[in-house]
Design a protein around this motif. Structure first.
Motif, PDB file in Angstrom:
ATOM      1  N   LYS A 137      32.899  17.473 -23.728  1.00  0.00           N
ATOM      2  CA  LYS A 137      33.883  18.005 -22.806  1.00  0.00           C
ATOM      3  C   LYS A 137      33.345  19.040 -21.830  1.00  0.00           C
ATOM      4  O   LYS A 137      34.131  19.655 -21.107  1.00  0.00           O
ATOM      5  CB  LYS A 137      35.058  18.583 -23.595  1.00  0.00           C
ATOM      6  N   ASP A 138      32.040  19.242 -21.801  1.00  0.00           N
ATOM      7  CA  ASP A 138      31.477  20.176 -20.822  1.00  0.00           C
ATOM      8  C   ASP A 138      30.545  19.473 -19.842  1.00  0.00           C
ATOM      9  O   ASP A 138      29.750  20.115 -19.165  1.00  0.00           O
ATOM     10  CB  ASP A 138      30.744  21.318 -21.518  1.00  0.00           C
ATOM     11  N   VAL A 139      30.666  18.160 -19.755  1.00  0.00           N
ATOM     12  CA  VAL A 139      29.790  17.368 -18.886  1.00  0.00           C
ATOM     13  C   VAL A 139      30.538  16.951 -17.619  1.00  0.00           C
ATOM     14  O   VAL A 139      31.671  16.458 -17.685  1.00  0.00           O
ATOM     15  CB  VAL A 139      29.273  16.114 -19.611  1.00  0.00           C
ATOM     16  N   TYR A 140      29.894  17.152 -16.482  1.00  0.00           N
ATOM     17  CA  TYR A 140      30.378  16.608 -15.211  1.00  0.00           C
ATOM     18  C   TYR A 140      29.631  15.312 -14.932  1.00  0.00           C
ATOM     19  O   TYR A 140      28.439  15.178 -15.225  1.00  0.00           O
ATOM     20  CB  TYR A 140      30.098  17.575 -14.061  1.00  0.00           C
ATOM     21  N   LEU A 141      30.333  14.368 -14.315  1.00  0.00           N
ATOM     22  CA  LEU A 141      29.731  13.087 -13.942  1.00  0.00           C
ATOM     23  C   LEU A 141      29.745  12.923 -12.434  1.00  0.00           C
ATOM     24  O   LEU A 141      30.799  13.014 -11.798  1.00  0.00           O
ATOM     25  CB  LEU A 141      30.494  11.926 -14.577  1.00  0.00           C
ATOM     26  N   ILE A 142      28.574  12.671 -11.853  1.00  0.00           N
ATOM     27  CA  ILE A 142      28.463  12.318 -10.440  1.00  0.00           C
ATOM     28  C   ILE A 142      28.345  10.802 -10.344  1.00  0.00           C
ATOM     29  O   ILE A 142      27.516  10.191 -11.017  1.00  0.00           O
ATOM     30  CB  ILE A 142      27.246  12.993  -9.800  1.00  0.00           C
ATOM     31  N   THR A 143      29.179  10.198  -9.517  1.00  0.00           N
ATOM     32  CA  THR A 143      29.162   8.743  -9.389  1.00  0.00           C
ATOM     33  C   THR A 143      28.164   8.302  -8.327  1.00  0.00           C
ATOM     34  O   THR A 143      28.004   8.953  -7.299  1.00  0.00           O
ATOM     35  CB  THR A 143      30.552   8.217  -8.994  1.00  0.00           C
ATOM     36  N   ASP A 144      27.484   7.201  -8.605  1.00  0.00           N
ATOM     37  CA  ASP A 144      26.677   6.520  -7.588  1.00  0.00           C
ATOM     38  C   ASP A 144      27.163   5.075  -7.565  1.00  0.00           C
ATOM     39  O   ASP A 144      26.645   4.208  -8.272  1.00  0.00           O
ATOM     40  CB  ASP A 144      25.188   6.610  -7.928  1.00  0.00           C
ATOM     41  N   THR A 145      28.187   4.838  -6.755  1.00  0.00           N
ATOM     42  CA  THR A 145      28.827   3.520  -6.716  1.00  0.00           C
ATOM     43  C   THR A 145      28.213   2.591  -5.680  1.00  0.00           C
ATOM     44  O   THR A 145      28.484   1.392  -5.686  1.00  0.00           O
ATOM     45  CB  THR A 145      30.332   3.679  -6.433  1.00  0.00           C
ATOM     46  N   LYS A 146      27.442   3.118  -4.750  1.00  0.00           N
ATOM     47  CA  LYS A 146      26.600   2.371  -3.807  1.00  0.00           C
ATOM     48  C   LYS A 146      27.352   1.583  -2.732  1.00  0.00           C
ATOM     49  O   LYS A 146      26.924   1.528  -1.591  1.00  0.00           O
ATOM     50  CB  LYS A 146      25.646   1.438  -4.556  1.00  0.00           C
ATOM     51  N   ASN A 147      28.449   0.964  -3.091  1.00  0.00           N
ATOM     52  CA  ASN A 147      29.143   0.112  -2.124  1.00  0.00           C
ATOM     53  C   ASN A 147      29.778   0.936  -1.007  1.00  0.00           C
ATOM     54  O   ASN A 147      30.190   2.079  -1.212  1.00  0.00           O
ATOM     55  CB  ASN A 147      30.212  -0.713  -2.821  1.00  0.00           C
ATOM     56  N   THR A 148      29.860   0.322   0.183  1.00  0.00           N
ATOM     57  CA  THR A 148      30.352   1.048   1.354  1.00  0.00           C
ATOM     58  C   THR A 148      31.528   0.362   2.035  1.00  0.00           C
ATOM     59  O   THR A 148      31.993   0.841   3.062  1.00  0.00           O
ATOM     60  CB  THR A 148      29.212   1.212   2.382  1.00  0.00           C
ATOM     61  N   ASP A 149      32.033  -0.746   1.464  1.00  0.00           N
ATOM     62  CA  ASP A 149      33.232  -1.357   2.042  1.00  0.00           C
ATOM     63  C   ASP A 149      34.455  -0.822   1.317  1.00  0.00           C
ATOM     64  O   ASP A 149      34.436  -0.562   0.113  1.00  0.00           O
ATOM     65  CB  ASP A 149      33.182  -2.879   1.933  1.00  0.00           C
ATOM     66  N   LYS A 150      35.525  -0.631   2.048  1.00  0.00           N
ATOM     67  CA  LYS A 150      36.713   0.039   1.526  1.00  0.00           C
ATOM     68  C   LYS A 150      37.283  -0.638   0.294  1.00  0.00           C
ATOM     69  O   LYS A 150      37.641   0.033  -0.690  1.00  0.00           O
ATOM     70  CB  LYS A 150      37.785   0.128   2.619  1.00  0.00           C
ATOM     71  N   ALA A 151      37.374  -1.961   0.318  1.00  0.00           N
ATOM     72  CA  ALA A 151      38.004  -2.672  -0.793  1.00  0.00           C
ATOM     73  C   ALA A 151      37.264  -2.423  -2.104  1.00  0.00           C
ATOM     74  O   ALA A 151      37.874  -2.129  -3.142  1.00  0.00           O
ATOM     75  CB  ALA A 151      38.061  -4.168  -0.490  1.00  0.00           C
ATOM     76  N   THR A 152      35.922  -2.533  -2.080  1.00  0.00           N
ATOM     77  CA  THR A 152      35.146  -2.339  -3.300  1.00  0.00           C
ATOM     78  C   THR A 152      35.170  -0.884  -3.744  1.00  0.00           C
ATOM     79  O   THR A 152      35.305  -0.583  -4.939  1.00  0.00           O
ATOM     80  CB  THR A 152      33.693  -2.802  -3.101  1.00  0.00           C
ATOM     81  N   VAL A 153      35.033   0.024  -2.791  1.00  0.00           N
ATOM     82  CA  VAL A 153      35.069   1.452  -3.125  1.00  0.00           C
ATOM     83  C   VAL A 153      36.374   1.803  -3.826  1.00  0.00           C
ATOM     84  O   VAL A 153      36.385   2.454  -4.884  1.00  0.00           O
ATOM     85  CB  VAL A 153      34.895   2.307  -1.851  1.00  0.00           C
ATOM     86  N   GLN A 154      37.479   1.368  -3.269  1.00  0.00           N
ATOM     87  CA  GLN A 154      38.765   1.720  -3.871  1.00  0.00           C
ATOM     88  C   GLN A 154      38.958   1.014  -5.208  1.00  0.00           C
ATOM     89  O   GLN A 154      39.558   1.589  -6.132  1.00  0.00           O
ATOM     90  CB  GLN A 154      39.902   1.384  -2.903  1.00  0.00           C
ATOM     91  N   ARG A 155      38.452  -0.184  -5.325  1.00  0.00           N
ATOM     92  CA  ARG A 155      38.538  -0.883  -6.611  1.00  0.00           C
ATOM     93  C   ARG A 155      37.774  -0.108  -7.690  1.00  0.00           C
ATOM     94  O   ARG A 155      38.264   0.064  -8.818  1.00  0.00           O
ATOM     95  CB  ARG A 155      37.965  -2.299  -6.477  1.00  0.00           C
TER      96      ARG A 155
END
Length: 418
Positions: free
Chosen positions: A136-154
């Motif tokens: 419970k003391d860990v932060y997570l940084i996301t690296d989702t890579k995709n740059t199109d809106k549909a995939t990002v929001q999904r």
């Protein structure tokens, strides 16, 4: 133990921080960068292996003292969000010692069954959210890579739904989305109002740093991350002038890290540099032991204490020594059953592992694997080893022996419950 013999006056000025409730580092509004100049890239290193995004890497990173981990995300062929860099033929397959077969994009079951580097455990996004719920003391940084809106929001909708549907909604407070464009900030905000953001600039060929700094300041994006070779003092100054911190990626040499610090960076993404190595570059490890002096029956005792996930823990041998001299306390350990048995009588002398302790000051913190019994009752209390020495939560130990705390003007009294 004779209950009427344990009544302690604890010097409040010395022990107050230990006994008062501790505010978790991940509380709402907390800045994840405070005390955290290192981000574990791809969940960090385990057993000398990097870029795995594995369960073992997550746990090893936490044990080594990281509080901020970065993870890669992609989808399986049947639509499960998983923690992996890619399914490309020339991508992560060979780094992970996995031979691509058939359809390069694995289905969920195949993905789960393919061990990383022959022995490490692949993670789905749901698995990772569960780990964040546990640590419970860990932060997570996301690296989702995709740059199109549909995939990002999904992707972010899936993360949000997983957290909410598994009882881990609090985890969303510790997820720091990494955006790749100004537009992406708005797309993700439509899904969830995350409180902290990182703008990574590696996909921008010729970044206008002044313009980006203004965007970040206006939109409360507190951090940018820049590829190491692009970092210059005038770049970091531009962002700092707008109150934006600068991290560099990916840095695995101490010499480069020192050079970047001289250029004004606030932190780095790294595969291999550990929090306990920060003094080598002139910084401090955020994980540390504290010495606390307590007074019991007019005698002083020094405790080694440590904060673990917002809870004060005390070294068991210190607690046992104090009780042993004030009513009796005894400990025995059965190595065959990994059972530590405590009794409220006798004299405490040892836990049997003094010659095995690692006096490394690395503060390697691991979940203790032993069972704990007290007066013939098993205690459901999680202990931790810190450099192989055993620690338990202070409140848990007090409850175990039937003691309580009473705050007074100038001291804190410990006494047995009636």
């Amino acid at each position: 133990m004779k209950k009427n013999r344990l009544c302690a006056s604890v010097v409040a000025a010395m022990l107050g921080v230990l006994l008062l409730p501790v505010s978790p580092a991940y509380a709402a509004g907390a800045d994840w960068t405070t005390g955290n100049p290192l981000v574990a890239h791809a969940l960090g290193e385990h057993d000398g292996k990097i870029e795995t995004n594995s369960k073992e890497a997550f746990i090893s990173s936490w044990e080594n003292g990281y509080k901020v981990l970065e993870a890669d995300f992609t989808y399986t062929s049947d639509g499960t969000l998983v923690v992996r860099h890619d399914f490309d033929a020339g991508g992560s397959y060979y780094r992970l010692e996995i031979k691509p077969q058939g359809n390069l994009v694995m289905d969920t079951q195949t993905y789960k069954n393919q061990k990383i580097i022959y022995e490490q455990t692949p993670l789905t996004a749901a698995d990772l959210i569960a780990l964040l719920g546990e640590y419970k003391d860990v932060y997570l940084i996301t690296d989702t890579k995709n740059t199109d809106k549909a995939t990002v929001q999904r992707q972010f909708r899936d993360l949000k739904n997983i957290a909410n549907n598994t009882g881990n909604a609090e985890v969303l407070n510790r997820i720091v989305p990494q955006i790749y464009s100004e537009e992406m900030l708005g797309w993700v905000k439509e899904i969830h109002p995350f409180s902290q953001w990182i703008y990574t600039l590696y996909q921008i060929p010729n970044p206008d740093y002044a313009k980006i700094a203004e965007f970040c300041a206006t939109n409360q994006v507190g951090v940018v991350t820049i590829e190491r070779s692009r970092v210059k003092k005038e770049v970091t100054d531009t962002f700092h002038a707008k109150g934006v911190r600068v991290y560099a990626h990916t840095v695995n040499r101490y010499m480069y890290f020192k050079e970047l610090l001289a250029q004004g960076v606030d932190g780095i993404y790294t595969d291999t540099i550990k929090p306990y190595e920060l003094p080598w570059v002139g910084l401090q490890n955020n994980r540390k032991l504290m010495q606390k002096t307590v007074t019991l029956q007019d005698k002083n005792y020094t405790w080694q204490t440590i904060d673990i996930m917002g809870t004060p823990y005390v070294r068991l041998r210190d607690f046992a020594t104090m009780l042993s001299e004030n009513g009796g306390f005894h400990a025995t350990y059965d190595a065959n059953t990994k059972t530590l048995t405590l009794q409220n009588s006798g004299t405490f002398t040892t836990l049997g592992n003094e010659l095995l302790l690692q006096q490394s000051n690395r503060y390697i913190t691991k979940k203790a694997q032993n069972k704990l019994w007290y007066n013939d009752t098993e205690m459901k209390m999680q202990g931790y080893t810190v450099d192989d020495d055993l620690y338990y939560p202070l409140q848990g130990l007090l409850d175990m022996v039937g003691a309580k705390l009473e705050e007074k003007m100038s001291s804190t009294e410990i006494s047995f419950k009636a």
